[in-house]
Design a protein around this motif. Structure first.
Motif, PDB file in Angstrom:
ATOM      1  N   GLU A 132     -41.704  12.364   5.890  1.00  0.00           N
ATOM      2  CA  GLU A 132     -41.702  13.801   6.138  1.00  0.00           C
ATOM      3  C   GLU A 132     -42.859  14.204   7.042  1.00  0.00           C
ATOM      4  O   GLU A 132     -42.705  15.036   7.947  1.00  0.00           O
ATOM      5  N   GLU A 137     -37.130  13.772  13.570  1.00  0.00           N
ATOM      6  CA  GLU A 137     -35.869  14.376  13.164  1.00  0.00           C
ATOM      7  C   GLU A 137     -34.655  13.617  13.690  1.00  0.00           C
ATOM      8  O   GLU A 137     -33.524  13.932  13.313  1.00  0.00           O
ATOM      9  N   SER A 138     -34.876  12.634  14.543  1.00  0.00           N
ATOM     10  CA  SER A 138     -33.796  11.761  14.995  1.00  0.00           C
ATOM     11  C   SER A 138     -34.415  10.540  15.654  1.00  0.00           C
ATOM     12  O   SER A 138     -35.617  10.520  15.950  1.00  0.00           O
ATOM     13  N   GLN A 225     -37.070  11.237   4.733  1.00  0.00           N
ATOM     14  CA  GLN A 225     -35.867  11.934   5.135  1.00  0.00           C
ATOM     15  C   GLN A 225     -34.983  10.989   5.943  1.00  0.00           C
ATOM     16  O   GLN A 225     -35.489  10.265   6.819  1.00  0.00           O
ATOM     17  N   ILE A 227     -32.528  10.251   8.922  1.00  0.00           N
ATOM     18  CA  ILE A 227     -32.477  10.870  10.241  1.00  0.00           C
ATOM     19  C   ILE A 227     -31.213  10.424  10.978  1.00  0.00           C
ATOM     20  O   ILE A 227     -30.744   9.298  10.805  1.00  0.00           O
ATOM     21  N   GLU A 259     -32.370  16.509   3.877  1.00  0.00           N
ATOM     22  CA  GLU A 259     -32.754  17.813   4.426  1.00  0.00           C
ATOM     23  C   GLU A 259     -32.393  17.928   5.905  1.00  0.00           C
ATOM     24  O   GLU A 259     -31.987  18.996   6.376  1.00  0.00           O
ATOM     25  N   ILE A 260     -32.501  16.832   6.658  1.00  0.00           N
ATOM     26  CA  ILE A 260     -32.198  16.857   8.090  1.00  0.00           C
ATOM     27  C   ILE A 260     -30.725  16.583   8.343  1.00  0.00           C
ATOM     28  O   ILE A 260     -30.097  17.217   9.201  1.00  0.00           O
ATOM     29  N   THR A 261     -30.152  15.611   7.627  1.00  0.00           N
ATOM     30  CA  THR A 261     -28.746  15.251   7.806  1.00  0.00           C
ATOM     31  C   THR A 261     -28.130  14.870   6.467  1.00  0.00           C
ATOM     32  O   THR A 261     -28.793  14.244   5.626  1.00  0.00           O
TER      33      THR A 261
END
Length: 346
Positions: A132, A137-138, A225, A227, A259-261
């Protein structure tokens, strides 16, 4: 100290042998033949599967004992077998295929002696997660940013396939040149992530059921997370032989990693038990029987165990590699033998 790449790890193992590999197989114990299986590192999915198979043999067989042995990974197991350090192993089809075709990392130091095939025992689904605090984020962020990654332990078959996908996506060389690839063992990675030395990592689960044990340790020690992957990485999966692209909701986590995907894209890899000629046909037949008839016992120790049918046990067969005669007998007895396959000799 040099980077422990796939090739360098193979050279280290070829030069030194497998320290700690002992009790090698084919020997007759008080309750039957003992088969030592090279099952990769502590807390790996293969070690868990082999321990579960050993329990089934202990509880349900008078003819065979299974002794799991710690090794450095699926890819490395081919070198260990070639060096007469292990008589049986867990191995993935991607590593087998590359060794048979003398492709990297087997091109400069080919494998001379191959094991005979047994039957499939798992399918591992690799995908990306990030810490995190990294803000990733990717996978596109990894390309553009200054992040350290963990692409699984060198010597693992999952590492070999993952490294190839990352390379085809054009990411490996710049990350490697900048020293941003962490090459530690799976037993050390949870601490590395917790200490901020790894920002993103490739993890895997087995058969849609649960995470591998080392990933569970990371789950406990870090906030993560899942991604998504960028277009070039997806194309790399599509263009990598041996990689099966799948999409699913992350499973096995104690924390919410969505949370992201909500879904992840995976490059999956099948693996099988393989056996040398010193392991008897009776022993491998019995191991196949245990996997089929006592999968409930195996599943008590390894919840990710495949719910086997005779047909499912043949799903990893490579036509150009011999099948151990005991496993061939099992396939023939259950009506799933294909005449295009080759029976090995012992």
């Amino acid at each position: 100290m040099p980077d422990m790449t796939q090739l360098s790890r193979r050279n280290v193992l070829k030069a030194t042998g497998a320290a700690g590999i002992a009790g090698l197989a084919g020997c007759l114990g008080s309750d039957g033949e003992t088969v030592t299986i090279g099952a990769t590192s502590e807390n790996s999915s293969s070690q868990q599967a082999a321990q579960a198979l050993a329990r089934a043999a202990n509880e349900h067989s008078e003819d065979v004992n299974v002794s799991p042995q710690v090794t450095s990974g699926w890819t490395a197991n081919l070198d260990e077998f070639d060096s007469d350090n292990i008589p049986a192993m867990a191995v993935d089809n991607n590593s087998l295929s590359k060794a048979m075709n003398e492709e990297d990392p087997f091109d400069e130091d080919p494998v001379d002696d191959f094991p005979m095939q047994g039957f499939v025992f798992t399918s591992l689904e690799m995908y990306w997660v990030a810490t995190e605090e990294s803000g990733i984020e990717s996978t596109a962020d990894i390309v553009d940013g200054d992040y350290d990654i963990y692409p699984i332990q060198p010597g693992f078959g999952t590492r070999l396939l993952t490294e190839e996908v990352i390379d085809r996506a054009g990411m490996w060389e710049p990350l490697d040149d900048e020293g941003r690839i962490y090459n530690g063992d799976t037993g050390d990675v949870a601490g590395a992530v917790e200490e901020g030395r790894v920002d993103a990592l490739c993890v895997y689960g087995a058969n849609g059921v649960d995470l591998t044990s080392w990933a569970e340790e990371v789950d406990v020690q870090a906030d993560l997370q899942a991604i998504p992957i960028h277009d070039e990485f997806e194309e790399a999966i599509d263009n990598t032989p041996g990689a099966l692209k799948t999409e699913f909701e992350p499973y096995g986590w104690n924390q919410d990693v969505t949370e992201i995907t909500d879904t992840v894209t995976s490059w999956a890899l099948g693996a099988q038990w393989a056996f040398g000629p010193e392991v008897s046909a009776d022993a491998t037949y019995e191991i196949a029987r245990l996997a089929y008839e006592h999968d409930d016992t195996i599943r008590e120790s390894d919840p990710t165990t495949i719910d086997h049918t005779p047909e499912s046990m043949t799903e990893a067969v490579i036509e150009d590699l011999e099948i151990h005669p005991g496993v061939a007998d099992f396939f023939e007895e259950h009506g799933v033998w294909d005449d295009s396959w080759t029976r090995g000799e012992i």
